[in-house]
Scaffold this active site. Structure first.
Site, PDB file in Angstrom:
ATOM      1  N   LYS A 113      44.575 -11.181  35.587  1.00  0.00           N
ATOM      2  CA  LYS A 113      44.528  -9.741  35.350  1.00  0.00           C
ATOM      3  C   LYS A 113      43.223  -9.126  35.866  1.00  0.00           C
ATOM      4  CE  LYS A 113      48.215  -9.650  32.163  1.00  0.00           C
ATOM      5  NZ  LYS A 113      48.465 -11.086  32.129  1.00  0.00           N
TER       6      LYS A 113
HETATM    7  C1  PLP Z   1      49.732 -11.665  32.360  1.00  0.00           C
HETATM    8  C2  PLP Z   1      49.842 -13.112  32.705  1.00  0.00           C
HETATM    9  C3  PLP Z   1      51.001 -13.661  33.299  1.00  0.00           C
HETATM   10  C4  PLP Z   1      52.244 -12.839  33.561  1.00  0.00           C
HETATM   11  O1  PLP Z   1      52.071 -11.884  34.568  1.00  0.00           O
HETATM   12  P1  PLP Z   1      53.086 -10.649  34.715  1.00  0.00           P
HETATM   13  O2  PLP Z   1      52.456  -9.734  35.682  1.00  0.00           O
HETATM   14  O3  PLP Z   1      53.201 -10.052  33.338  1.00  0.00           O
HETATM   15  O4  PLP Z   1      54.392 -11.200  35.183  1.00  0.00           O
HETATM   16  C5  PLP Z   1      51.011 -15.011  33.620  1.00  0.00           C
HETATM   17  N1  PLP Z   1      49.943 -15.797  33.347  1.00  0.00           N
HETATM   18  C6  PLP Z   1      48.816 -15.316  32.774  1.00  0.00           C
HETATM   19  C7  PLP Z   1      47.704 -16.248  32.473  1.00  0.00           C
HETATM   20  C8  PLP Z   1      48.721 -13.958  32.433  1.00  0.00           C
HETATM   21  O5  PLP Z   1      47.598 -13.492  31.854  1.00  0.00           O
END
Ligand code: PLP
Length: 470
Positions: A113
């Site tokens: 993120k």
């Molecule tokens: C948010 C997240 C995901 C999922 O990503 P999306 O964009 O919601 O599909 C997968 N792995 C981690 C570690 C995350 O923080």
């Protein structure tokens, strides 16, 4: 470049307007009116660029209301070795079985993120200053999103962040990560309740129109277009790292929850990046896997969402999925609106007639992974390669191994570092393990923590916000 809503009832908007928006007023999601196309000569030129230069070139195709020199400075300040740990920003390595891993997890909160949120922090500050506005972000988090938002927005002018988390429900590491921030504009609020209670309070405050207006309340959730566009960049970067020339094709395998990450991969493919297949990997919460196997989308309620050992994928209503369905249906907003009416009524929908196009034209395939698969994959990769994979990335590797065809280059996106999930790694190993942690985070749990504990009450949160902003 103008932006339109998937539901078709919102007047076209500029990038800067969309940047500060959540859902469109008609309930849809914003998308560019068309995807810029990248020709062979451009792709060749981009192969030699640094990550920040590449980010500028790509985002500049989508953003026409920030002058190029300013945008170049914003991305230059975002994608630095100091923030992301390496000069490559998203380095690609190869496991002994040939699967490639692209690290999106070297930012300040050790999860992917950061890739988008760090850009959002700089872009928000820039646009707010230009328009003489301020913004107060309210969010609820059970871990990753909240910390990524806080690290992106800490110390930014014109912005306060009020982040609600369930009191006593996060890991010691997650608590330390968020609560150790001492910036005056970051406000951690621990609610005596569960994550859902935090989310309900955020919704209640969002629905309080007078309060929202008076205090310029906003959010930074995963449907934000600014996040998606920043994520498009690492698909190009990963492609260049994983190939020797632009005549090659690559498939990406993406641990998925809200469909935000892989939605950016879909857009990169639509722009002309030679992506062969996009592999959606889910955990036990497998609504997306069900859709890509059967064409039926049946979102589940919070009560039917399992708590798993890859918690950031514990999602049963993929909030960005509507963007893909809009493209799949030839951008027919009337049909999209009617499908999401069926979703709202709890029915879901059936697009099984579209399966051949989903696979052949758009390149989507999927698989899922369970707790036992996750542990087995973590163990196997440690045995073969001597490294600990984070549980989400392990879900991706498990699915990639299943779906990979002879001769296919597969890049698995590493969405977090194992250091955040020591308990699950220890369970996989069968003994206590302390996965390596970046030096900067040594002793994180010993730092003083800043958090206000409040009862499970929207009124209590509202009055705290009013006091802070008074
Ligand atoms: C948010 C997240 C995901 C999922 O990503 P999306 O964009 O919601 O599909 C997968 N792995 C981690 C570690 C995350 O923080």
């Amino acid at each position: 470049m103008k932006y339109i809503s998937t539901r078709g009832q919102t007047a076209p908007k500029s990038f800067s307007e969309v940047l500060l928006m959540g859902l469109a007023p008609d309930g849809g999601l914003m998308l560019p009116e068309r995807y810029p196309q990248v020709d062979a000569a451009t792709l060749q030129r981009w192969r030699g660029l640094s990550y920040a230069e590449l980010a500028f070139e790509i985002m500049n195709l989508f953003i026409d209301d920030i002058p190029a020199a300013d945008l170049r400075r914003l991305v230059g300040n975002t994608y630095t070795e100091a923030v992301f740990g390496t000069r490559e920003i998203t380095p690609v390595r190869t496991l002994s079985d040939g699967i490639k891993i692209q690290a999106l997890s070297n930012g300040p909160t050790l999860a992917f993120k950061d890739m988008a949120m760090q850009f959002l922090g700089h872009a928000f500050e820039y646009v707010l200053a230009r328009e003489g506005k301020c913004l107060n972000i309210i969010g609820a988090t059970s871990g990753d999103t909240g910390s990524a938002a806080e690290y992106a927005l800490r110390g930014k002018a014109g912005i306060h962040v009020f982040m609600l988390s369930p009191h006593g429900k996060m890991s010691a590491f997650q608590r330390a990560q968020m609560y150790s921030l001492a910036d005056a504009n970051i406000h951690n609020i621990a609610i005596e309740g569960m994550f859902d209670d935090c989310q309900d309070i955020v919704k209640a405050l969002q629905n309080d129109a007078a309060f929202k207006q008076q205090y310029s309340i906003g959010t930074v959730n995963s449907i934000n277009w600014g996040r998606i566009v920043a994520q498009v960049v690492y698909y190009f970067a990963g492609y260049f790292r994983a190939t020797a020339s632009n005549s090659e094709e690559v498939s990406f395998c993406v641990p998925s929850g809200n469909f935000g990450n892989i939605c950016a991969g879909h857009i990169a493919k639509q722009m002309g990046l030679p992506i062969r297949r996009l592999m959606v990997a889910t955990n036990e919460n497998d609504v997306l896997d069900e859709f890509f196997r059967t064409g039926r989308y049946r979102p589940r309620s919070a009560a039917k969402t399992y708590v798993t050992s890859s918690p950031s994928m514990d999602i049963s209503k993929a909030s960005n999925f509507e963007r893909f369905v809009f493209d799949l249906l030839g951008r027919d907003s009337v049909q999209v609106a009617s499908l999401w009416q069926q979703v709202a009524s709890g029915e879901g929908f059936d697009l099984s007639a579209e399966l051949p196009r989903i696979r052949d034209t758009f390149g989507f395939v999927s698989g899922s992974s369970r707790h036992a698969d996750r542990l087995a994959t973590i163990r196997a990769v440690h045995a073969s390669d001597g490294e600990w994979l984070d549980p989400h990335t392990a879900d991706g590797v498990k699915v990639a191994r299943e779906l990979r065809e002879a001769g296919e280059t597969v890049v698995c996106l590493e969405t977090a570092l194992a250091a955040k999930f020591a308990e699950t790694i220890s369970e996989a190993a069968g003994h206590e393990v302390h996965p390596p942690r970046p030096v900067a985070l040594a002793g994180l749990e010993n730092l003083p923590q800043h958090v206000t504990v409040l009862p499970n009450s929207a009124a209590a949160v509202k009055s705290l916000i009013e006091q802070v902003l008074a």
